[in-house]
Design a protein around this motif. Structure first.
Motif, short mmCIF file in Angstrom:
data_model
loop_
_atom_site.label_atom_id
_atom_site.label_comp_id
_atom_site.label_asym_id
_atom_site.label_seq_id
_atom_site.Cartn_x
_atom_site.Cartn_y
_atom_site.Cartn_z
N PRO A 246 0.80 -1.23 0.00
CA PRO A 246 0.00 0.00 0.00
C PRO A 246 0.82 1.28 0.00
N SER A 249 2.34 1.42 -3.77
CA SER A 249 1.54 1.07 -4.94
C SER A 249 0.92 2.28 -5.62
N LEU A 251 -1.73 1.57 -7.44
CA LEU A 251 -3.09 1.05 -7.63
C LEU A 251 -3.97 1.48 -6.46
N SER A 252 -5.04 2.20 -6.74
CA SER A 252 -5.94 2.64 -5.68
C SER A 252 -6.57 1.46 -4.96
N ARG A 255 -4.07 0.45 -2.32
CA ARG A 255 -3.94 1.46 -1.25
C ARG A 255 -5.17 1.48 -0.35
N ASP A 256 -6.33 1.26 -0.94
CA ASP A 256 -7.57 1.38 -0.18
C ASP A 256 -7.93 0.12 0.61
#
Length: 330
Positions: A246, A249, A251-252, A255-256
């Motif tokens: 996270p 990265s 990439l959401s 991370r989320d």
């Protein structure tokens, strides 16, 4: 880098692998992909965690592999009352017949084998699960301050049931990371399931004959290790692994929804399994598709999802799809 192997030796090893796969497939109808991934783990010299609901042939798969390769095989049925000494061994007090002195002798446990079937590994407490940690990483066990080396090659092929939660103990992340691959066993197709029922409800089938020996398997492992791979592909493997973290990265989705990503061991596993995949398919050049073919099994057990992922019904397959969209670095 030039591969210092003769063409005839490579062809002989590939032929032995194809024969091995075909022999085991006689018992494992409809599970070709699962069988291939277990073979990849063994070719790469690693351990495999095999997960599936009861009755899909997980234990049969491991037994069939043991029958088809001339290696020692033992099975441990993990239960809540299993103790570490039941796995690694214990000391026995014996009396010397000549001197009359009493001495302790180490009695080796079932872990001293070459293929260990750890059946329903998540049904035993963490204390007993931890007895496997040193063995899986170092190829040895330490008892009473003395180190005992395990036979080579040594593989742990563990099974677990994903739907039964009562009386189970989730494997800690440190132990999960020691498994090279986490392989899921799907339900077979309708035609394949009919064939399985026909095969298993008639006259008992004979045991499989060994079609590969220890020396051949170790040569395959050596070939996998020595197989060259481009720096570009290694960078791609590292990029895919780093994108699961996270804090790093782009990439959401990662991370989320992820709390922790994969470590460096995942990148090592990805490269090794990609090499094994190329060898199993008769190629001496590792390509992007080899990495992508093993990415799911390498990462499945190494990602930790947060609470929000469960709330929003985000699964590993979603993260894997996002990772597969990442292009190779230039």
């Amino acid at each position: 880098m030039q591969l210092a192997w003769s063409e005839s030796e490579v062809q002989d090893l590939h032929g032995a692998l194809i024969q091995l796969k075909a022999t085991i497939a006689q018992k494992m109808l409809g599970q070709e992909q699962v069988l291939e991934q277990v073979l990849l783990a063994m070719m790469a010299g690693g351990h495999a965690l095999i997960e599936g609901v009861p009755g899909l042939g997980k234990t049969l798969l491991v037994k069939s592999i043991a029958e088809s390769i001339s290696l020692d095989f033992k099975r441990i049925q993990f239960t809540p009352d299993l103790m570490p000494s039941d796995v690694i061994g214990t000391e026995l007090l014996e009396e010397d017949a000549q001197t009359g002195k009493r001495v302790f002798r180490f009695q080796k446990g079932p872990i001293f084998t070459q293929i260990l079937l750890a059946d329903e590994i998540n049904r035993t407490p963490p204390k007993t699960q931890s007895a496997l940690l040193e063995a899986m990483q170092e190829g040895s066990v330490t008892f009473a301050g003395e180190r005992h080396v395990l036979p080579k090659p040594f593989f742990v092929l563990a099974t677990q049931n994903p739907i039964e939660q009562a009386g189970t103990y989730p494997l800690p992340e440190a132990q999960l990371d020691r498994f090279l691959l986490h392989i899921t066993v799907p339900y077979p197709g309708a035609d394949q399931e009919c064939a399985i029922v026909m095969q298993t409800t008639g006259v008992a089938s004979q045991s499989l004959r060994a079609v590969m020996d220890q020396q051949q398997l170790q040569r395959v492992q050596q070939l996998v290790r020595e197989l060259p791979i481009s720096e570009r592909l290694v960078r791609y493997a590292v990029t895919l692994v780093r994108e699961t973290r996270p804090q790093d990265s782009g990439l959401s989705l990662v991370r989320d929804y992820l709390s922790w990503g994969a470590g460096t061991r995942a990148a090592q596993s990805l490269v090794l399994c990609a090499k094994a995949h190329a060898v199993l398919h008769g190629r001496l050049a590792v390509g992007r598709d080899d990495l992508r073919a093993v990415l799911g099994s390498v990462l499945r057990h190494r990602l930790v999802f947060g609470f929000q992922a469960e709330a929003d019904n985000i699964r590993f397959a979603d993260v894997l799809d996002a990772l597969l969209q990442i292009p190779m670095p230039a």
